[in-house]
Design a protein around this motif. Structure first.
Motif, PDB file in Angstrom:
ATOM      1  N   ALA A 178     -28.580  17.406 -39.269  1.00  0.00           N
ATOM      2  CA  ALA A 178     -27.153  17.105 -39.138  1.00  0.00           C
ATOM      3  C   ALA A 178     -26.504  18.049 -38.139  1.00  0.00           C
ATOM      4  CB  ALA A 178     -26.458  17.231 -40.492  1.00  0.00           C
ATOM      5  N   THR A 179     -25.265  17.720 -37.771  1.00  0.00           N
ATOM      6  CA  THR A 179     -24.428  18.596 -36.948  1.00  0.00           C
ATOM      7  C   THR A 179     -23.186  18.957 -37.751  1.00  0.00           C
ATOM      8  OG1 THR A 179     -25.179  17.669 -34.844  1.00  0.00           O
ATOM      9  CG2 THR A 179     -23.053  18.788 -34.840  1.00  0.00           C
ATOM     10  N   GLY A 180     -22.862  20.230 -37.772  1.00  0.00           N
ATOM     11  CA  GLY A 180     -21.685  20.689 -38.495  1.00  0.00           C
ATOM     12  C   GLY A 180     -20.655  21.304 -37.565  1.00  0.00           C
ATOM     13  N   TYR A 181     -19.482  21.613 -38.122  1.00  0.00           N
ATOM     14  CA  TYR A 181     -18.379  22.138 -37.320  1.00  0.00           C
ATOM     15  C   TYR A 181     -17.690  23.281 -38.068  1.00  0.00           C
ATOM     16  CZ  TYR A 181     -19.131  17.790 -34.828  1.00  0.00           C
ATOM     17  OH  TYR A 181     -19.717  16.762 -34.141  1.00  0.00           O
ATOM     18  N   ALA A 182     -17.114  24.192 -37.323  1.00  0.00           N
ATOM     19  CA  ALA A 182     -16.363  25.298 -37.907  1.00  0.00           C
ATOM     20  C   ALA A 182     -15.174  25.613 -37.005  1.00  0.00           C
ATOM     21  CB  ALA A 182     -17.249  26.533 -38.073  1.00  0.00           C
ATOM     22  N   ARG A 183     -14.053  25.974 -37.637  1.00  0.00           N
ATOM     23  CA  ARG A 183     -12.853  26.300 -36.875  1.00  0.00           C
ATOM     24  C   ARG A 183     -12.267  27.612 -37.379  1.00  0.00           C
ATOM     25  NH1 ARG A 183      -8.962  21.156 -36.301  1.00  0.00           N
ATOM     26  NH2 ARG A 183      -8.376  21.816 -38.404  1.00  0.00           N
ATOM     27  N   ARG A 184     -11.883  28.448 -36.429  1.00  0.00           N
ATOM     28  CA  ARG A 184     -11.262  29.735 -36.757  1.00  0.00           C
ATOM     29  C   ARG A 184      -9.840  29.774 -36.214  1.00  0.00           C
ATOM     30  NH1 ARG A 184     -13.723  35.397 -34.768  1.00  0.00           N
ATOM     31  NH2 ARG A 184     -13.998  34.198 -32.870  1.00  0.00           N
ATOM     32  N   ALA A 185      -8.888  30.172 -37.049  1.00  0.00           N
ATOM     33  CA  ALA A 185      -7.509  30.326 -36.596  1.00  0.00           C
ATOM     34  C   ALA A 185      -7.449  31.371 -35.488  1.00  0.00           C
ATOM     35  CB  ALA A 185      -6.618  30.737 -37.763  1.00  0.00           C
ATOM     36  N   SER A 186      -6.893  30.989 -34.343  1.00  0.00           N
ATOM     37  CA  SER A 186      -6.882  31.895 -33.183  1.00  0.00           C
ATOM     38  C   SER A 186      -5.503  32.106 -32.598  1.00  0.00           C
ATOM     39  CB  SER A 186      -7.810  31.347 -32.088  1.00  0.00           C
ATOM     40  OG  SER A 186      -7.380  30.070 -31.653  1.00  0.00           O
ATOM     41  N   GLY A 187      -4.481  31.476 -33.165  1.00  0.00           N
ATOM     42  CA  GLY A 187      -3.137  31.624 -32.618  1.00  0.00           C
ATOM     43  C   GLY A 187      -2.257  30.461 -33.030  1.00  0.00           C
ATOM     44  N   CYS A 188      -1.367  30.067 -32.151  1.00  0.00           N
ATOM     45  CA  CYS A 188      -0.459  28.966 -32.480  1.00  0.00           C
ATOM     46  C   CYS A 188      -0.199  28.099 -31.258  1.00  0.00           C
ATOM     47  CB  CYS A 188       0.856  29.495 -33.048  1.00  0.00           C
ATOM     48  SG  CYS A 188       1.902  30.316 -31.827  1.00  0.00           S
ATOM     49  N   THR A 189       0.230  26.883 -31.525  1.00  0.00           N
ATOM     50  CA  THR A 189       0.630  25.938 -30.489  1.00  0.00           C
ATOM     51  C   THR A 189       2.098  25.601 -30.670  1.00  0.00           C
ATOM     52  OG1 THR A 189      -1.559  24.926 -30.257  1.00  0.00           O
ATOM     53  CG2 THR A 189       0.322  23.608 -29.559  1.00  0.00           C
ATOM     54  N   PHE A 190       2.906  25.828 -29.634  1.00  0.00           N
ATOM     55  CA  PHE A 190       4.292  25.376 -29.625  1.00  0.00           C
ATOM     56  C   PHE A 190       4.328  23.991 -28.989  1.00  0.00           C
ATOM     57  CE2 PHE A 190       4.778  29.998 -29.678  1.00  0.00           C
ATOM     58  CZ  PHE A 190       5.750  30.177 -30.651  1.00  0.00           C
ATOM     59  N   SER A 191       4.925  23.067 -29.682  1.00  0.00           N
ATOM     60  CA  SER A 191       5.037  21.691 -29.170  1.00  0.00           C
ATOM     61  C   SER A 191       6.503  21.300 -29.124  1.00  0.00           C
ATOM     62  CB  SER A 191       4.256  20.732 -30.078  1.00  0.00           C
ATOM     63  OG  SER A 191       4.411  19.409 -29.666  1.00  0.00           O
ATOM     64  N   ARG A 192       6.950  20.854 -27.931  1.00  0.00           N
ATOM     65  CA  ARG A 192       8.353  20.529 -27.749  1.00  0.00           C
ATOM     66  C   ARG A 192       8.495  19.034 -27.462  1.00  0.00           C
ATOM     67  NH1 ARG A 192      11.585  24.418 -24.100  1.00  0.00           N
ATOM     68  NH2 ARG A 192       9.562  24.577 -23.100  1.00  0.00           N
ATOM     69  N   THR A 193       9.389  18.365 -28.193  1.00  0.00           N
ATOM     70  CA  THR A 193       9.634  16.951 -27.953  1.00  0.00           C
ATOM     71  C   THR A 193      11.137  16.734 -27.766  1.00  0.00           C
ATOM     72  OG1 THR A 193       9.774  16.496 -30.332  1.00  0.00           O
ATOM     73  CG2 THR A 193       7.634  16.184 -29.273  1.00  0.00           C
ATOM     74  N   TYR A 194      11.474  15.708 -26.983  1.00  0.00           N
ATOM     75  CA  TYR A 194      12.861  15.392 -26.684  1.00  0.00           C
ATOM     76  C   TYR A 194      13.214  13.993 -27.198  1.00  0.00           C
ATOM     77  CZ  TYR A 194      12.548  19.244 -23.293  1.00  0.00           C
ATOM     78  OH  TYR A 194      12.343  20.459 -22.692  1.00  0.00           O
ATOM     79  N   SER A 195      14.457  13.834 -27.605  1.00  0.00           N
ATOM     80  CA  SER A 195      15.027  12.503 -27.785  1.00  0.00           C
ATOM     81  C   SER A 195      16.184  12.396 -26.802  1.00  0.00           C
ATOM     82  CB  SER A 195      15.515  12.280 -29.218  1.00  0.00           C
ATOM     83  OG  SER A 195      16.572  13.166 -29.538  1.00  0.00           O
TER      84      SER A 195
END
Length: 221
Positions: free
Chosen positions: A202-219
């Protein structure tokens, strides 16, 4: 050949050439232009004043709609050494190979959110506990996965987020009605292959918290 026929033939040839040029060099759509820019930066510590200043300077540009901030101090924490190749769950010789870094990925865990209107200043400042993650179609002991990827896959990290941005009156030639600034967990994403008795299973996956993402949306108004 009559002059009228020559004129029709010339027009047809020119039309074909224009069509060919447009098919080879397509113009960028308005939707693509409105998507904004994605910028990734690495800071020594998201809690530091210099990091906050750098984040705020980038967020002051309304065209940067996605800002990935990698916290080097967060990445450096909780490193672990290699573990035994015996998986206690299966009790058979199991080893993990071909560790591959897949890049950074924004998770679904929203740390904070702020919404405002033109002329307002939106600010996000908080700390949230987020978990590292791992997954595989076969059962694996977390210590085995941690030894392969080099960090504790079952650990919880404290991710600090701080940033502010002004809501513009206009963006991309349109009048802004409101702007929403979200912050999500940013992860390092890895894959690995699972072998048992020297055979791939099988193939497995792992994720480590490394920071943050700021996401900006407009109306728009």
């Amino acid at each position: 050949m009559s002059k009228k026929f020559k004129g029709v033939l010339l027009f047809a040839v020119l039309a074909s050439l224009v069509g060919l040029v447009l098919s080879v060099c397509p113009t960028r759509s308005m939707a693509e232009e409105a998507d904004g820019r994605t910028v990734t930066v690495v800071v020594s510590d998201l809690d530091s004043s210099s990091a906050v200043q750098q984040v705020n300077e980038l967020l002051s540009d309304p065209s940067i709609t996605t800002l990935n901030v990698i916290d080097a101090s967060l990445v450096a924490r909780n490193r672990v050494s290699g573990d035994s190749a015996i998986n206690p769950i299966w009790d058979v010789p199991t080893d993990l190979r071909n560790l591959t870094y897949l890049g950074n990925v924004t998770g679904s865990t929203r740390i904070a959110s702020a919404k405002g209107y033109p002329g307002m200043n939106l600010e996000i400042s908080c700390t949230k506990e987020v978990s590292n993650e791992y997954s595989c179609s076969v059962s694996l002991d977390s210590h085995l996965v941690s030894g392969c990827v080099g960090f504790d896959v079952s650990d919880t990290e404290s991710v600090s987020v701080s940033g502010s941005a002004d809501v513009p009156y206009y963006y991309n030639g349109r009048r802004v009605a409101s702007m929403t600034l979200n912050a999500y967990t940013l992860y390092e994403n890895y894959s690995y292959d699972v072998y048992q008795y020297n055979s791939y299973v099988a193939t497995g996956y792992a994720r480590r918290a490394s920071g943050c993402t700021f996401s900006r949306t407009y109306s728009y108004a």
